[in-house]
Motif scaffolding. Structure first.
Motif, mmCIF file in Angstrom:
data_model
loop_
_atom_site.group_PDB
_atom_site.id
_atom_site.type_symbol
_atom_site.label_atom_id
_atom_site.label_comp_id
_atom_site.label_asym_id
_atom_site.label_seq_id
_atom_site.Cartn_x
_atom_site.Cartn_y
_atom_site.Cartn_z
ATOM 1 N N HIS A 156 -9.175 20.681 3.447
ATOM 2 C CA HIS A 156 -7.963 20.684 2.636
ATOM 3 C C HIS A 156 -6.348 20.035 3.607
ATOM 4 N N MET A 157 -6.396 20.049 4.476
ATOM 5 C CA MET A 157 -6.012 19.581 5.404
ATOM 6 C C MET A 157 -5.295 18.212 4.666
ATOM 7 N N VAL A 158 -6.422 17.315 5.056
ATOM 8 C CA VAL A 158 -7.127 16.475 4.115
ATOM 9 C C VAL A 158 -6.619 15.866 2.852
ATOM 10 N N GLU A 159 -6.526 16.908 2.075
ATOM 11 C CA GLU A 159 -6.687 16.702 0.638
ATOM 12 C C GLU A 159 -4.926 16.661 0.772
ATOM 13 N N ASP A 160 -4.608 17.596 1.230
ATOM 14 C CA ASP A 160 -2.945 17.298 1.263
ATOM 15 C C ASP A 160 -2.299 16.252 1.927
ATOM 16 N N VAL A 161 -3.141 15.103 2.550
ATOM 17 C CA VAL A 161 -2.064 14.390 2.826
ATOM 18 C C VAL A 161 -2.179 12.659 1.288
ATOM 19 N N LEU A 162 -3.209 13.578 0.673
ATOM 20 C CA LEU A 162 -3.827 12.629 -0.252
ATOM 21 C C LEU A 162 -2.692 12.512 -1.339
ATOM 22 N N PRO A 163 -2.538 11.186 -1.965
ATOM 23 C CA PRO A 163 -1.699 11.228 -3.407
ATOM 24 C C PRO A 163 -2.154 11.759 -3.885
ATOM 25 N N LYS A 164 -3.275 12.260 -4.747
ATOM 26 C CA LYS A 164 -3.593 13.089 -5.673
ATOM 27 C C LYS A 164 -3.495 12.005 -7.117
ATOM 28 N N GLY A 165 -3.861 11.506 -6.421
ATOM 29 C CA GLY A 165 -3.967 10.495 -8.262
ATOM 30 C C GLY A 165 -4.970 10.506 -9.054
ATOM 31 N N GLN A 166 -5.866 11.265 -7.898
ATOM 32 C CA GLN A 166 -7.921 11.477 -8.161
ATOM 33 C C GLN A 166 -8.407 9.932 -9.318
ATOM 34 N N CYS A 167 -7.861 9.435 -8.966
ATOM 35 C CA CYS A 167 -8.169 7.101 -9.252
ATOM 36 C C CYS A 167 -9.273 7.058 -8.923
ATOM 37 N N GLY A 168 -10.466 7.566 -7.654
ATOM 38 C CA GLY A 168 -11.486 7.239 -7.522
ATOM 39 C C GLY A 168 -12.367 5.834 -7.166
ATOM 40 N N ALA A 169 -10.718 5.311 -6.907
ATOM 41 C CA ALA A 169 -10.954 3.893 -5.827
ATOM 42 C C ALA A 169 -11.315 4.559 -4.636
ATOM 43 N N CYS A 170 -11.610 5.380 -3.921
ATOM 44 C CA CYS A 170 -12.218 5.958 -2.551
ATOM 45 C C CYS A 170 -14.401 5.822 -3.025
ATOM 46 N N GLY A 171 -13.858 6.034 -4.793
ATOM 47 C CA GLY A 171 -15.799 5.825 -4.567
ATOM 48 C C GLY A 171 -16.131 7.168 -4.398
ATOM 49 N N TYR A 172 -15.115 8.264 -4.201
ATOM 50 C CA TYR A 172 -15.741 9.578 -4.574
ATOM 51 C C TYR A 172 -14.720 10.188 -6.224
ATOM 52 N N ALA A 173 -15.437 11.570 -6.689
ATOM 53 C CA ALA A 173 -14.627 12.110 -7.567
ATOM 54 C C ALA A 173 -13.391 13.071 -7.458
#
Length: 285
Positions: A43-60
């Motif tokens: 959850h700590m890592v998710e909080d620093v992500l931009p929340k675009g849900q774009c999938g550019a990282c290769g994950y859903a």
């Protein structure tokens, strides 16, 4: 008789209620016993992500990437393209991993085929979606490699970094574009690609037709004449099936004076000015 029916109904109600209570206790116990504790670091890592849900990282989505980067030691902390280097460093610090440098990039529309420059093969009046139009004879443009201009990429952009111009081509907002690549994946013509920020020149064409055919379909087309390639003394330009392709890395590292721009007879290769309609760079340069 009536008394017996009421009594029978009460018995059924009591039995059903009892079963409901019993099953409730069983489910509550099972939920507690079988519950999987989520690592709070996820959850700590998710909080620093931009929340675009774009999938550019290769994950859903961001949560899936956060879980992977925390739980899997082989998942790199710099896969969030929209987050760029600040997010990569934050994720690396939280997970204790080393983050390689993130090369900033931006979307490029490889087409200058505006309404005025691109010829039409037919009229399209169906669903205003590029994928739908492409299914019908490849779309209304004579050039079967060009942007269809129906804004599917604009609708797909999770960061509102794209708008449709009156000329029928998308405009990329350099202040909002994160280089996530969502627009690239939804374009049926593969017109959009990612280019490094700072690249001095770009080719505003996606056509692989031979010169005469390409020029007839669009006045702004690359005709594969090779003049730009011959002019480049650094070997940064190659021909790929009748289309000039620029190696942005070589161009950025070695070229200080892009003389190739003056050689192009159709002006398909242009200075990489951001935030304008492709092909209109000379207006603002």
């Amino acid at each position: 008789m009536e008394h017996g029916v009421i009594e029978h109904s009460l018995i059924i109600l009591i039995i059903m209620t009892s079963l409901g209570v019993i099953f409730g206790f069983v489910l509550a116990y099972a939920n507690k016993k079988l519950a999987i504790e989520v690592n709070p670091l996820i959850h700590m890592v998710e909080d620093v992500l931009p929340k675009g849900q774009c999938g550019a990282c290769g994950y859903a989505g961001c949560m899936a990437y956060a879980e992977a980067v925390v739980m899997n030691p082989d998942v790199a902390p710099n896969l969030c393209i929209p987050g760029k280097e600040p997010v990569a460093k934050a994720v690396a610090e939280l997970t204790g991993k080393a983050a390689a440098a993130v090369e900033p990039r931006i979307a490029q529309v490889r087409c200058a085929g505006t309404h005025a420059k691109a010829a039409k093969a037919n009229e399209y009046s169906g669903i205003q979606d590029c994928t739908a139009a492409n299914l019908l004879f490849g779309g209304p443009k004579s050039c079967k490699y060009g942007c269809l201009g129906l804004g599917t990429c604009v609708k797909a952009c999770p960061f509102n970094a794209m708008t449709m111009s009156e000329d029928g081509l998308p405009i990329i907002d350099p202040d909002k574009c994160t280089g996530c690549g969502k627009c690239e994946t939804v374009c049926p013509k593969k017109v959009i690609t990612m280019m490094p920020l700072g690249a001095p020149v770009r080719v505003n064409c996606n056509s692989h037709d031979k010169g005469a055919v390409a020029k007839k379909a669009c006045a702004a087309a690359c005709i594969g004449c090779t003049l730009c390639m011959k002019e480049c003394s650094h070997g940064a330009i190659k021909m790929d099936n009748n289309l000039a392709v620029v190696d942005a890395k070589v161009c950025m590292e070695k070229c200080t004076n892009p003389t190739c721009l003056a050689k192009c007879p159709t002006k398909a290769i242009k200075q990489a000015v951001l935030g304008v309609v492709p092909g209109s760079e000379d207006i603002v340069a």
